[in-house]
Design a protein around this motif. Structure first.
Motif, PDB file in Angstrom:
ATOM      1  N   GLY A   1     -83.253  13.071  71.711  1.00 39.37           N
ATOM      2  CA  GLY A   1     -81.904  13.479  72.104  1.00 39.37           C
ATOM      3  C   GLY A   1     -81.474  14.819  71.546  1.00 39.37           C
ATOM      4  N   GLY A   2     -82.223  15.333  70.564  1.00 38.99           N
ATOM      5  CA  GLY A   2     -81.898  16.634  69.998  1.00 38.99           C
ATOM      6  C   GLY A   2     -82.222  17.747  70.994  1.00 38.99           C
ATOM      7  N   VAL A   3     -81.801  18.934  70.680  1.00 43.29           N
ATOM      8  CA  VAL A   3     -82.008  20.075  71.572  1.00 43.29           C
ATOM      9  C   VAL A   3     -83.415  20.641  71.374  1.00 43.29           C
ATOM     10  N   LYS A   4     -84.247  20.461  72.387  1.00 46.66           N
ATOM     11  CA  LYS A   4     -85.586  21.041  72.377  1.00 46.66           C
ATOM     12  C   LYS A   4     -85.474  22.529  72.685  1.00 46.66           C
TER      13      LYS A   4
ATOM     14  N   GLY B   1     -71.158  38.044  76.527  1.00 45.69           N
ATOM     15  CA  GLY B   1     -72.097  38.839  77.296  1.00 45.69           C
ATOM     16  C   GLY B   1     -73.538  38.751  76.842  1.00 45.69           C
ATOM     17  N   GLN B   2     -73.828  37.904  75.874  1.00 45.43           N
ATOM     18  CA  GLN B   2     -75.176  37.802  75.313  1.00 45.43           C
ATOM     19  C   GLN B   2     -75.803  36.465  75.679  1.00 45.43           C
ATOM     20  N   SER B   3     -77.015  36.508  76.197  1.00 44.28           N
ATOM     21  CA  SER B   3     -77.784  35.295  76.429  1.00 44.28           C
ATOM     22  C   SER B   3     -78.476  34.919  75.120  1.00 44.28           C
ATOM     23  N   VAL B   4     -78.415  33.635  74.761  1.00 45.70           N
ATOM     24  CA  VAL B   4     -78.981  33.166  73.490  1.00 45.70           C
ATOM     25  C   VAL B   4     -79.767  31.883  73.745  1.00 45.70           C
ATOM     26  N   LEU B   5     -80.901  31.754  73.095  1.00 47.68           N
ATOM     27  CA  LEU B   5     -81.671  30.510  73.085  1.00 47.68           C
ATOM     28  C   LEU B   5     -81.383  29.793  71.774  1.00 47.68           C
ATOM     29  N   ALA B   6     -81.452  28.452  71.808  1.00 52.81           N
ATOM     30  CA  ALA B   6     -81.238  27.672  70.588  1.00 52.81           C
ATOM     31  C   ALA B   6     -82.075  26.405  70.650  1.00 52.81           C
ATOM     32  N   SER B   7     -82.426  25.900  69.476  1.00 52.84           N
ATOM     33  CA  SER B   7     -83.151  24.629  69.408  1.00 52.84           C
ATOM     34  C   SER B   7     -82.921  23.969  68.054  1.00 52.84           C
ATOM     35  N   ASP B   8     -83.183  22.669  68.054  1.00 48.28           N
ATOM     36  CA  ASP B   8     -83.234  21.911  66.804  1.00 48.28           C
ATOM     37  C   ASP B   8     -84.694  21.895  66.376  1.00 48.28           C
ATOM     38  N   SER B   9     -84.980  22.463  65.230  1.00 49.49           N
ATOM     39  CA  SER B   9     -86.351  22.540  64.754  1.00 49.49           C
ATOM     40  C   SER B   9     -86.901  21.138  64.489  1.00 49.49           C
ATOM     41  N   PRO B  10     -88.086  20.845  64.997  1.00 45.57           N
ATOM     42  CA  PRO B  10     -88.685  19.546  64.709  1.00 45.57           C
ATOM     43  C   PRO B  10     -89.339  19.514  63.328  1.00 45.57           C
TER      44      PRO B  10
ATOM     45  N   VAL C   1     -80.004  22.819  79.025  1.00 48.80           N
ATOM     46  CA  VAL C   1     -80.394  22.120  77.795  1.00 48.80           C
ATOM     47  C   VAL C   1     -81.546  21.185  78.126  1.00 48.80           C
ATOM     48  N   THR C   2     -82.633  21.320  77.385  1.00 51.81           N
ATOM     49  CA  THR C   2     -83.753  20.385  77.450  1.00 51.81           C
ATOM     50  C   THR C   2     -83.753  19.634  76.133  1.00 51.81           C
ATOM     51  N   ARG C   3     -83.876  18.318  76.210  1.00 52.38           N
ATOM     52  CA  ARG C   3     -83.790  17.490  75.001  1.00 52.38           C
ATOM     53  C   ARG C   3     -85.149  16.924  74.598  1.00 52.38           C
ATOM     54  N   TRP C   4     -85.279  16.696  73.287  1.00 59.34           N
ATOM     55  CA  TRP C   4     -86.465  16.024  72.781  1.00 59.34           C
ATOM     56  C   TRP C   4     -86.457  14.588  73.298  1.00 59.34           C
ATOM     57  N   ARG C   5     -87.599  14.123  73.777  1.00 55.36           N
ATOM     58  CA  ARG C   5     -87.713  12.752  74.284  1.00 55.36           C
ATOM     59  C   ARG C   5     -88.432  11.877  73.257  1.00 55.36           C
ATOM     60  N   LYS C   6     -88.261  10.604  73.441  1.00 56.92           N
ATOM     61  CA  LYS C   6     -88.927   9.641  72.567  1.00 56.92           C
ATOM     62  C   LYS C   6     -90.431   9.922  72.542  1.00 56.92           C
TER      63      LYS C   6
END
Length: 128
Positions: A43-46, A54-63, A31-36
Motif C-alpha cells: 500500500g505504500g508509494v512505489k 510548475g515543477q514535476s516531481v517523483l516520490a517513493s517510499d523507500s523499501p 501513484v503506483t503502490r507496493w503490492r503484497k
C-alpha cells in the motif's frame, strides 16, 4: 531531469499531498503502490508523480532503510508572487519542521526564508 524524493517510514503520500495542496497548480498525476509480496510495505508509494509550483516531481517510499535522509544542501527554491503567499508557505512548510533562516531581508532579496518541512525536505522561499 527532475527531482526524485525518496522517503523513509512511509511518508511519501503525506508529503506529496501537502505539497500539491500548497500550490494552485498542484496535482497528483499518478501513484503506483507496493503490492503484497513486493519489496516495499504493501500500500505504500512505489512511485508517484506530482506537480507543484510548475515543477514535476517523483516520490517513493523507500523499501530499504538507510543511514541518510534529506539534506538542506538540496532544496526547492520558490519565487513567491506576493508576501502573503510567502508567509502562507513559510507557515505551512515550517509547521513541525525547522527554520534555518526566518523571513527577513538578507540583502540578496526583498524577503527570504529557508525552512525544512516535517519530512525533512528543504525549501527556500524568496520574494524577488
Amino acid at each position: 531531469m527532475q527531482p526524485f524524493l525518496m522517503f523513509q517510514g512511509g511518508h511519501a503520500e503525506a508529503a506529496m499531498n501537502l505539497y500539491v495542496s500548497l500550490f494552485e497548480d498542484g496535482a497528483v498525476l499518478e501513484v503506483t503502490r507496493w503490492r503484497k509480496g513486493e519489496q516495499g510495505a504493501e500500500g505504500g508509494v512505489k512511485l508517484a508523480r506530482f506537480t507543484a509550483a510548475g515543477q514535476s516531481v517523483l516520490a517513493s517510499d523507500s523499501p530499504v532503510e538507510h543511514a541518510f535522509d534529506f539534506t538542506p544542501s538540496w532544496s526547492f527554491f520558490v519565487d513567491c508572487a506576493s508576501g502573503d503567499e510567502q508567509e502562507r508557505l513559510y507557515e505551512k512548510l515550517s509547521e513541525g519542521g525547522s527554520v534555518m533562516m526566518p523571513l527577513d531581508d538578507y540583502g540578496f532579496s526583498r524577503r527570504f526564508a529557508w525552512v525544512a518541512d516535517r519530512f525533512g525536505v528543504s525549501w527556500q522561499l524568496n520574494l524577488p
